[in-house]
Design an enzyme around this catalytic site. Structure first.
Site, short mmCIF file in Angstrom:
data_model
loop_
_atom_site.label_atom_id
_atom_site.label_comp_id
_atom_site.label_asym_id
_atom_site.label_seq_id
_atom_site.Cartn_x
_atom_site.Cartn_y
_atom_site.Cartn_z
N LYS A 113 0.85 -1.20 0.00
CA LYS A 113 0.00 0.00 0.00
C LYS A 113 0.88 1.25 0.00
CE LYS A 113 -3.30 2.56 2.96
NZ LYS A 113 -4.24 2.52 4.10
N ASP A 135 -2.58 10.17 4.12
CA ASP A 135 -3.99 9.81 4.26
C ASP A 135 -4.72 10.82 5.14
OD1 ASP A 135 -6.44 8.60 4.38
OD2 ASP A 135 -5.79 6.84 5.53
N LYS A 138 -10.30 12.70 8.54
CA LYS A 138 -9.79 12.31 9.85
C LYS A 138 -9.76 13.52 10.78
CE LYS A 138 -6.63 8.63 8.30
NZ LYS A 138 -7.28 7.48 8.94
N ASP A 170 1.46 6.12 5.76
CA ASP A 170 0.48 5.23 5.13
C ASP A 170 1.00 4.57 3.85
OD1 ASP A 170 -1.92 4.00 5.59
OD2 ASP A 170 -3.12 5.51 4.52
N ASP A 186 -12.24 7.17 3.83
CA ASP A 186 -11.05 6.87 4.63
C ASP A 186 -10.69 5.38 4.58
OD1 ASP A 186 -8.90 7.44 6.24
OD2 ASP A 186 -10.06 7.61 8.10
N GLU A 209 -9.57 3.77 2.14
CA GLU A 209 -9.05 3.93 0.78
C GLU A 209 -8.00 2.89 0.42
OE1 GLU A 209 -7.80 5.41 3.33
OE2 GLU A 209 -5.67 5.04 3.02
N ARG A 239 -7.85 -0.32 0.81
CA ARG A 239 -8.39 -1.52 0.16
C ARG A 239 -8.76 -1.23 -1.30
NH1 ARG A 239 -12.82 -2.17 4.74
NH2 ARG A 239 -11.18 -1.06 5.83
N1 BES Z 1 -4.39 4.38 6.93
C1 BES Z 1 -5.53 4.10 7.72
C2 BES Z 1 -5.27 3.06 8.79
C3 BES Z 1 -4.36 3.46 9.90
C4 BES Z 1 -4.87 3.97 11.07
C5 BES Z 1 -3.00 3.29 9.80
C6 BES Z 1 -4.04 4.31 12.11
C7 BES Z 1 -2.16 3.63 10.83
C8 BES Z 1 -2.68 4.13 12.00
C9 BES Z 1 -6.64 3.57 6.84
O1 BES Z 1 -6.68 4.08 5.56
C10 BES Z 1 -7.92 3.96 7.49
O2 BES Z 1 -8.17 5.12 7.59
N2 BES Z 1 -8.70 2.97 7.90
C11 BES Z 1 -9.94 3.23 8.54
C12 BES Z 1 -10.94 2.22 8.02
C13 BES Z 1 -12.35 2.51 8.42
C14 BES Z 1 -12.84 3.79 7.77
C15 BES Z 1 -13.21 1.33 7.99
C16 BES Z 1 -9.75 3.07 10.04
O3 BES Z 1 -9.00 2.18 10.47
O4 BES Z 1 -10.32 3.86 10.79
ZN ZN Z 2 -4.88 4.70 4.79
MN MN Z 3 -7.72 5.93 5.47
#
Ligand code: BES
Ligand code: ZN
Ligand code: MN
Length: 490
Positions: free
Chosen positions: A253, A258, A265, A276, A335, A337, A339
């Protein structure tokens, strides 16, 4: 910094400080005196040889000694030696020339065990000396310039030491990429790093720009990039040995920053989001040392790169994207994103029909809730391949824990309007539902493992070989996996 081994069993006279490893069961006055170590001074500091203890003393000859405890001599494995190497360079960082005496710990090992121990020690030396100074106007130089490890001889151990240094450097390269700010390390800049790496390591590289990504119908990557000012990139890197035995695909990835997109966020949630692209950094790190490890299989890396921003025409919650393989996805949270871009990458990897796939992604905050910051989650569609990945991680000293991909959770990502939705309808299990989403884009007959490194790609504190900021997690596991890969029915 010069990092060397010496065949001489005793430390060279020309060192400013001697680092000695001491096991807790070899810390009696008698045992210490036999090694000419100041037993009284050590015990006065409460030094018992317990793991991770550090004491600064001087010996009868007036030489500075740093004693590092390693715990019971029966518990000493490669992970301990890696930690020790890092602790030695940290503790010795204020001296110019450091000598390290670990003979006690590796003596009596077989040649192969000796080699892997020396490799781990070398990794520790490099990882423990990592500093990220690119943005300091006045980076304070480190005093330490030369490290010599005493008593290491023979070709296997000598080669292993050199290999360990390269592996450590490769992981530090991944750390540099993760630590570089998102405003500077744009998708184009990250792709340029891959180009430089390919030139240096004689790898084949393909870089797709926006027009080519459109032509290739990478709808997930385009959808995430829609809110951005920066063009996306898709990088494919290939290592081909002579007469390759099988193909291993690595997917990473590469979200260079992000923000969450329109599903934005919080300020705090964004503070570390330059990390990220930790999955892509791990894949690039693996390629940086691939010639040192010389796998017999072909290794192909797939890295989708974009930031996740919001402008006036960013992807909106409710928009539907069509992924490379034709699957449609309703984006209900911009968010989620990672996947979406991985869906395209896994589709492309699947089209190339490799013998196995592993992907690394900072995919879900939920993984850190489940396993904390030191253990990654691994999920797979194939038990034998999962075993291989877990064994590689274990040998490499990177911790991971398997989570299931239960079929009855799959309906949680059914959409009312498209083939899939990008977030689960159900509360909880966010790491698993993300894994189930990715599985939709992997050919059914291809063994695949997904490693969620959202918790492990970044560290809030220094600890032995782990450094604050980007950790470079995954580089060592990928190198070990590539080194040991043999295509077989899984
Ligand atoms: N890049 C984030 C995941 C992440 C969170 C990495 C904290 C490192 C530290 C990912 O893109 C994300 O935002 N995931 C969301 C998914 C949700 C919206 C289903 C998450 O984990 O909140
Ligand atoms: Zn992310
Ligand atoms: Mn995200």
């Amino acid at each position: 910094m010069s990092l060397k081994i010496s065949p001489a069993r005793s430390l060279p006279a020309a060192v400013d400080v001697a680092v000695v490893a001491i096991a807790s069961d070899k810390c009696s006055d008698r045992a210490l005196k036999a090694r000419k170590l100041p037993a009284a001074a050590l015990s006065a500091q409460g030094f018992t040889g317990a793991a991770d203890q550090v004491a600064f003393v001087s010996d009868a000859a007036g030489r500075s000694v740093i004693a590092i405890g390693v715990g019971s001599s029966k518990s000493i494995d490669d992970n301990r030696l890696r930690r020790l190497g890092a602790q030695a360079v940290r503790a010795g960082s204020r001296s110019k020339r450091v000598g390290i005496d670990v003979l006690d710990l590796i003596e009596g090992r077989s040649a192969a065990e000796m080699a892997s121990g020396v490799r781990a020690l070398a990794e520790g030396l490099v990882l423990g000396s990592y500093r990220f100074t690119e943005y300091r106007s006045d980076p304070k130089p480190v005093a330490l310039t030369a490290v010599t490890v005493a008593g290491v001889t023979g070709k296997p151990a000598t080669d292993a030491f050199a290999q360990g240094l390269k592996i450590g450097d490769a992981q530090n390269f991944a750390r540099d990429l993760v630590n570089r700010p998102g405003g500077d390390l744009t998708p184009a800049a990250l792709a340029q790093e891959a180009v430089k790496l390919a030139r240096r390591e004689r790898l084949t590289i393909e870089v797709l720009n926006l027009a080519q990504i459109r032509r290739q119908k990478l709808g997930g990557l385009l959808g995430v990039n829609r809110g951005s000012t920066h063009e996306p990139r898709f990088v494919k890197l290939t290592y081909t040995p002579r007469a390759p035995k099988g193909t291993l695909a690595l997917v990473g990835k590469g979200i260079t920053f992000d923000s969450g997109g329109l599903s934005i966020k919080t300020g705090e949630g964004m503070m570390t989001m330059k990390m990220d692209m930790g999955g892509a950094a791990a894949v690039l790190g693996c390629f940086a040392a691939i010639r040192a490890v010389a796998p017999t299989c072909k290794v192909v890396g797939y890295m989708p790169m974009t930031d996740n921003m919001s402008n006036g025409d960013a992807t909106r919650p409710g928009d539907v994207l069509t992924i490379r393989n034709g699957t449609t996805v309703e984006v209900l949270n911009t968010d989620a994103e990672g996947r979406l871009i991985l869906a395209d990458a896994l589709s492309l990897a699947t089209e190339d029909a490799p013998d196995a796939i592993v992907d690394l992604a900072t995919l879900t905050g939920a993984v850190e809730i489940a396993l904390g910051g030191r253990i990654a989650a691994v999920m797979s569609n194939n038990d034998a391949w999962l075993d291989d990945v877990e064994s590689a991680a274990e040998s490499a000293g990177e911790r991971m824990w398997a989570l299931p991909l239960p079929a009855d959770y799959r309906p949680f990502i059914d959409s009312d309007v498209a083939d899939l939705r990008n977030i689960s309808k159900s509360r909880g299990g966010g790491t698993i539902t993300a894994g189930l989403f990715l599985q939709e884009f992997v050919g059914e007959n291809i063994p695949w493992a997904h490693i969620d490194i959202a918790g492990t790609a970044w560290s809030e504190a220094d600890d032995a070989e782990t450094t604050k900021g980007g950790t470079g997690y995954g580089v060592r596991t990928l190198l070990e996996l590539a080194r040991t890969f043999t295509p077989r029915r899984r």
